[in-house]
Scaffold this active site. Structure first.
Site, mmCIF file in Angstrom:
data_model
loop_
_atom_site.group_PDB
_atom_site.id
_atom_site.type_symbol
_atom_site.label_atom_id
_atom_site.label_comp_id
_atom_site.label_asym_id
_atom_site.label_seq_id
_atom_site.Cartn_x
_atom_site.Cartn_y
_atom_site.Cartn_z
ATOM 1 N N ASN A 1 0.827 -1.202 0.000
ATOM 2 C CA ASN A 1 0.000 0.000 0.000
ATOM 3 C C ASN A 1 0.866 1.259 0.000
ATOM 4 O O ASN A 1 0.990 1.938 -1.006
ATOM 5 C CB ASN A 1 -0.947 -0.014 1.206
ATOM 6 C CG ASN A 1 -2.066 1.001 1.080
ATOM 7 O OD1 ASN A 1 -1.900 2.057 0.498
ATOM 8 N ND2 ASN A 1 -3.220 0.693 1.644
ATOM 9 N N ASP A 2 1.463 1.545 1.139
ATOM 10 C CA ASP A 2 2.210 2.800 1.282
ATOM 11 C C ASP A 2 3.374 2.892 0.305
ATOM 12 O O ASP A 2 3.707 3.986 -0.155
ATOM 13 C CB ASP A 2 2.724 2.946 2.712
ATOM 14 C CG ASP A 2 1.594 2.896 3.729
ATOM 15 O OD1 ASP A 2 0.553 3.535 3.479
ATOM 16 O OD2 ASP A 2 1.732 2.211 4.757
ATOM 17 N N VAL A 3 4.004 1.759 -0.019
ATOM 18 C CA VAL A 3 5.200 1.787 -0.868
ATOM 19 C C VAL A 3 4.866 1.986 -2.339
ATOM 20 O O VAL A 3 5.776 2.076 -3.176
ATOM 21 C CB VAL A 3 6.035 0.503 -0.686
ATOM 22 C CG1 VAL A 3 6.532 0.387 0.738
ATOM 23 C CG2 VAL A 3 5.244 -0.731 -1.089
ATOM 24 N N ALA B 1 0.722 2.939 7.454
ATOM 25 C CA ALA B 1 0.952 4.337 7.803
ATOM 26 C C ALA B 1 -0.355 5.086 8.044
ATOM 27 O O ALA B 1 -0.343 6.230 8.483
ATOM 28 C CB ALA B 1 1.741 5.039 6.701
#
Length: 464
Positions: free
Chosen positions: A390-392, A431
């Protein structure tokens, strides 16, 4: 005998260095691990030949218990729990250093005794670093295991309190150098170290736990090195210094991968975001809607693509779907599809998490490409399959200066012709930040457990 012991420590140290070198690449990591283990065995045997050892009874008992626990952990701990295990092992290393320092202090502090300055400084340094490592690692492991809330725990004057406690611990060590023989002061210093460890880690959000684990790994090495000075063990000094240095280097690498400064990780309270209730199946926290897709349609996209890049994340580890990914990979390769894997440095919960997970499923090492190697290839890729990440892959890191992850290098999956997310829901990542890529016109969501979704895709590709 003394010469033999020192030679054994030199051989062990050489094996540690060679082992670390081999650990730098997935293809040689197993060899590196084995070399390091042999080096540690040599160091332990050499220590057992030390003439100061009076009885082997409890050493043998401890060795048997420790070996049995290590074997049990190696065979039973799941890949999803590997970061927590690393955290706990870091803590145990710090706790061992703290206990050794306390034992030596108790043995040497006879009435009227004065400790040599170098020994005393080493004892107090080992006490402070070991205590911080022990309690800090337990808190970090608790956050990763979600026993302790992953969000930052913040309160007023928190950093001021931490500074006061650190200065108090250091002052007590200085006082004991000048006026030794005060057990109450020494015990208080140990307790302060444990409290500082808790207070230092609780304000750090779950998204920064990979960096914290690296830092605590460095602390455990520094604690071991100072303990080596306490007991005059050259092998322990060298191995501790290697762990301490490599941990700091890895921490810096992780910070660069997240475009975060070291001080920002420790004091920034990143991840302190509120949970947003989702409006519906394809509606995200922002209120926007994503496009849902069926496993049958995804299988057609994959089966008739020329190139596919798989971007794995923590969701892959949670679902234990690495074997299904490999099976899908092999099916696509048989159909002439080029399949590669995009590995972000902070994907998962610790450095190398995805590499180890995929290696466990026998995915060929050459297919695992780092972010710098793979990013330029997305624009020539037909399908980017994001499995639990997700965040990456969040473009907000490039496009939104107000985003907490702005400036963090990401996988450029948004440059692919089609983007497929395998996710349980529209919930944000670790995050706690909504991903704008979910709402891109090229993006489609295949909802469900990653393992179940991949099994469906495998079956559909077989008949496509």
């Amino acid at each position: 005998m003394a010469g033999f012991i020192e030679l054994a420590y030199l051989v062990a140290a050489s094996l540690f260095i060679l082992g670390l070198k081999r650990l730098a690449a997935p293809a040689t990591a197993r060899q590196g691990n084995l070399l390091s283990a042999v080096g540690m065995l040599i160091a332990i045997v050499a220590t057992l030949f030390d003439q100061q050892i009076l009885s082997f009874q409890w050493i043998v008992v401890g060795g048997v218990i420790g070996s049995a626990l290590g074997l049990w952990i190696a065979r039973t701990v799941k890949m999803t729990a590997m970061p927590q295990m690393v955290g706990i092992l870091n803590g145990l290393g710090g706790g061992a250093s703290q206990l050794v320092a306390a034992a030596v202090w108790h043995r040497l502090m006879q009435p009227g005794a004065i400790l040599p300055l170098d020994t005393a400084v080493s004892i107090y340094a080992s006490t402070l670093i070991g205590g911080v490592t022990l309690s800090g690692s337990i808190v970090a492991a608790g956050k990763l295991q979600e026993i302790i809330p992953g969000r930052p725990v913040l309160f007023r004057f928190q950093h001021v309190l931490n500074l006061i406690l650190l200065l108090a611990g250091a002052s007590m060590g200085t006082y004991l150098l000048i006026s030794p023989g005060h057990p109450g002061v020494f015990i208080t210093m140990n307790l302060i170290a444990l409290i500082v460890g808790v207070l230092v880690v609780i304000p750090i959000g779950g998204a920064d736990m990979p960096v914290v684990i690296c830092l605590l790994n460095s602390y455990s090495g520094l604690a071991a090195a100072t303990t080596g000075f306490v007991i005059s063990n050259h092998g322990l000094i060298i191995s501790g210094a290697l762990v301490g240095a490599s941990g700091i280097i890895l921490t810096q690498i992780m910070c660069r991968a997240m475009n975060r400064s070291f001080t920002n990780v420790l004091f920034g309270g990143f991840g302190a975001v509120s949970k947003v209730a989702l409006a519906g199946g394809t509606v995200g926290p922002s209120g926007k809607s994503a496009q849902e897709i069926s496993a049958e349609d995804v299988s057609i996209l994959l089966a008739y693509a020329r190139s596919v890049i798989i971007a794995p994340g923590y969701g892959l580890a949670v679902a234990q779907a690495q074997h299904q990914v490999r099976e899908l990979d092999e099916l696509l390769e048989k159909r002439g599809v080029e399949v590669k894997y995009a590995i972000h440095p902070v994907a998962g919960r610790m450095p190398g998490h995805m590499n180890v997970l995929l290696a466990e499923a026998n995915v060929p090492y050459p297919k695992l490409l780092d972010m710098e190697q793979i990013n330029s290839q997305f624009e020539r890729t037909d399908v980017a399959l994001v499995v639990g990440a997700n965040d990456v892959v969040n473009p907000a890191a490039r496009n939104n200066p107000n985003s907490p992850i702005y400036g963090m290098p990401i996988l450029d999956v948004d440059n692919a012709r089609h983007i497929i997310f395998l996710k349980r829901s529209m919930n944000p990542g670790f995050a706690g930040i909504d991903n704008e890529l979910f709402y891109n016109e090229k993006t489609f969501m295949l909802f469900g457990d990653a393992r179940d979704s991949l099994i469906k895709l495998v079956n559909e590709v077989k008949t496509a």
